[in-house]
Design a protein around this motif. Structure first.
Motif, PDB file in Angstrom:
ATOM      1  N   ILE A 128      -3.233   7.977  -1.658  1.00  0.00           N
ATOM      2  CA  ILE A 128      -3.254   7.999  -3.095  1.00  0.00           C
ATOM      3  C   ILE A 128      -2.453   9.585  -3.669  1.00  0.00           C
ATOM      4  CG2 ILE A 128      -5.070   8.516  -4.852  1.00  0.00           C
ATOM      5  CD1 ILE A 128      -7.100   6.888  -3.297  1.00  0.00           C
ATOM      6  N   LEU A 129      -2.952  10.462  -3.165  1.00  0.00           N
ATOM      7  CA  LEU A 129      -2.195  11.745  -3.443  1.00  0.00           C
ATOM      8  C   LEU A 129      -0.728  11.713  -3.445  1.00  0.00           C
ATOM      9  CD1 LEU A 129      -4.487  14.288  -1.672  1.00  0.00           C
ATOM     10  CD2 LEU A 129      -4.468  13.924  -4.212  1.00  0.00           C
ATOM     11  N   ARG A 130      -0.127  10.944  -2.425  1.00  0.00           N
ATOM     12  CA  ARG A 130       1.320  10.822  -2.382  1.00  0.00           C
ATOM     13  C   ARG A 130       1.867  10.219  -3.584  1.00  0.00           C
ATOM     14  NH1 ARG A 130       2.802   5.665   0.942  1.00  0.00           N
ATOM     15  NH2 ARG A 130       1.637   4.861  -0.812  1.00  0.00           N
ATOM     16  N   LYS A 146       5.883  13.416  -7.858  1.00  0.00           N
ATOM     17  CA  LYS A 146       6.793  13.815  -6.611  1.00  0.00           C
ATOM     18  C   LYS A 146       7.206  15.258  -6.706  1.00  0.00           C
ATOM     19  CE  LYS A 146       7.191   9.551  -5.275  1.00  0.00           C
ATOM     20  NZ  LYS A 146       6.799   8.969  -3.884  1.00  0.00           N
ATOM     21  N   LYS A 147       6.924  16.046  -5.870  1.00  0.00           N
ATOM     22  CA  LYS A 147       7.487  17.215  -5.696  1.00  0.00           C
ATOM     23  C   LYS A 147       7.444  17.523  -4.152  1.00  0.00           C
ATOM     24  CE  LYS A 147       4.988  18.906  -9.816  1.00  0.00           C
ATOM     25  NZ  LYS A 147       6.447  19.142 -10.772  1.00  0.00           N
ATOM     26  N   ASP A 182       3.523   7.307   6.020  1.00  0.00           N
ATOM     27  CA  ASP A 182       3.543   6.621   4.780  1.00  0.00           C
ATOM     28  C   ASP A 182       3.600   7.727   3.665  1.00  0.00           C
ATOM     29  OD1 ASP A 182       3.215   4.318   5.941  1.00  0.00           O
ATOM     30  OD2 ASP A 182       1.201   3.895   5.450  1.00  0.00           O
ATOM     31  N   CYS A 183       3.239   8.915   3.978  1.00  0.00           N
ATOM     32  CA  CYS A 183       3.270  10.066   2.985  1.00  0.00           C
ATOM     33  C   CYS A 183       4.581  10.720   3.306  1.00  0.00           C
ATOM     34  CB  CYS A 183       2.201  10.951   3.173  1.00  0.00           C
ATOM     35  SG  CYS A 183       0.542   9.914   2.730  1.00  0.00           S
ATOM     36  N   GLY A 184       5.357  10.281   3.902  1.00  0.00           N
ATOM     37  CA  GLY A 184       6.577  11.191   4.479  1.00  0.00           C
ATOM     38  C   GLY A 184       6.403  12.633   4.844  1.00  0.00           C
ATOM     39  N   CYS A 237       6.863  17.435   3.555  1.00  0.00           N
ATOM     40  CA  CYS A 237       7.793  16.299   3.473  1.00  0.00           C
ATOM     41  C   CYS A 237       9.259  17.060   3.603  1.00  0.00           C
ATOM     42  CB  CYS A 237       7.967  15.906   2.024  1.00  0.00           C
ATOM     43  SG  CYS A 237       8.031  17.150   0.894  1.00  0.00           S
ATOM     44  N   VAL A 238      10.239  16.279   3.658  1.00  0.00           N
ATOM     45  CA  VAL A 238      11.711  16.847   3.860  1.00  0.00           C
ATOM     46  C   VAL A 238      12.131  17.772   2.996  1.00  0.00           C
ATOM     47  CG1 VAL A 238      14.041  16.024   4.130  1.00  0.00           C
ATOM     48  CG2 VAL A 238      12.502  14.884   5.452  1.00  0.00           C
TER      49      VAL A 238
END
Length: 300
Positions: free
Chosen positions: A123-125, A129-130, A167-169, A203-204
């Protein structure tokens, strides 16, 4: 920036308070995330003055369990976006680096309810987008080698954790220090269990913006969990000046010299040194480039 996440296992006794003060004194964090405080907002209020971190957000405990708190120093531009029994989510603005996201996590400890944590992360993902850093006690391991003693971990439970991160990257950032962040301190050897329950994942985009990040599993203080220290820049590396030091940064002028060949050589040397994660390889390359910079351009 220095960020600390610690499952303090309650702050209601003198030993716990001493442990918290010791962390604050020795590590001087800019941001401090505490889980299992076992306190409500009213009882947590005094701690922001005790540790000299005046900004605070609290999620009250439920009875004698749970409780989260996020502290940050007056110099940190941080805004809290959401909170629950399992998380505190915030956005941080840094000059010259833009905005990024920090989420402190406390995973559901009951095996039959762990899906609540993984559902929350998904849900948080999708909120916004940051560049995203997620830290805390996930109350689960990713692989069987991250636990010693006791009954083996369920493969299905570990897979659910891995799938949630995928799923969250989010990818594990590794660590320095002791591999196991939690111990049960059983008095008999056959009952002694240790696990890596606390970790930092990102994340990347966040990893690219922080190539020199260090994750340090600190010394245990009061709690059966080690504090986890996140340094977004490697403080061990600096160019000495008369006053303090300067963190290593990529220099534009390198693009006009034989930088590409230097990077290839540094990469090969780092790999030859033995098993290294990506972060350690990146640190080795930056060190090599700055050594070359000093020798070629005479930087002092």
């Amino acid at each position: 920036m220095r960020i600390i996440a610690w499952n303090c296992r309650g702050l209601g006794n003198a030993s716990a308070v001493r442990g918290l003060l010791d962390i604050q004194k020795r590590e001087s964090p800019d941001i401090l995330f505490l889980s299992e405080t076992k306190m409500d907002w009213r009882r947590m209020e005094r701690f922001r003055w005790i540790i000299n971190m005046p900004n605070m957000v609290v999620k009250d405990c439920r009875g004698s369990s749970g409780g989260l708190a996020l502290f940050w120093s007056k110099d940190v531009d941080l805004s809290v976006k959401s909170r629950s029994w399992y998380h505190i989510d915030a956005v941080i603005k840094e000059e010259g680096r833009g905005e990024w996201r920090l989420t402190g996590i406390y995973g559901e400890p009951k095996a039959e309810e762990k899906d609540k944590t993984w559902r929350l992360m998904r849900i948080l993902r999708n909120k916004y987008k940051k560049p995203w850093l997620c830290i805390g006690d996930f109350n689960e391991v990713l692989f069987s080698h991250e636990k010693e003693g006791g009954q083996p971990k369920s493969q299905a439970c570990m897979e659910k954790f891995r799938y949630a991160l995928e799923d969250c990257g989010l990818q594990d950032l590794g660590f320095e220090g002791d591999a196991f962040t939690w111990r049960n301190h059983h008095y008999k050897a056959e009952g002694y269990i240790k696990e890596r329950l606390d970790r930092a994942v990102a994340c990347v985009e966040w990893r690219r913006a922080n190539p020199l990040v260090r994750i340090i599993n600190g010394d245990q203080r009061h709690s059966d969990h080690r504090p986890m220290i996140v340094e977004t820049e490697d403080r061990r590396i600096y160019w000495p000046k008369k006053r303090g030091g300067v963190s290593l940064k990529f220099e534009v002028k390198w693009l006009e010299e034989e930088c590409g060949e230097r990077v290839r050589k540094a990469w090969a040397n780092a790999i030859e040194e033995g098993p290294n994660n990506l972060m350690n390889v990146q640190r080795s390359i930056i060190r090599e480039l700055h050594e070359w910079d000093r020798n070629v351009f005479g930087r002092s």
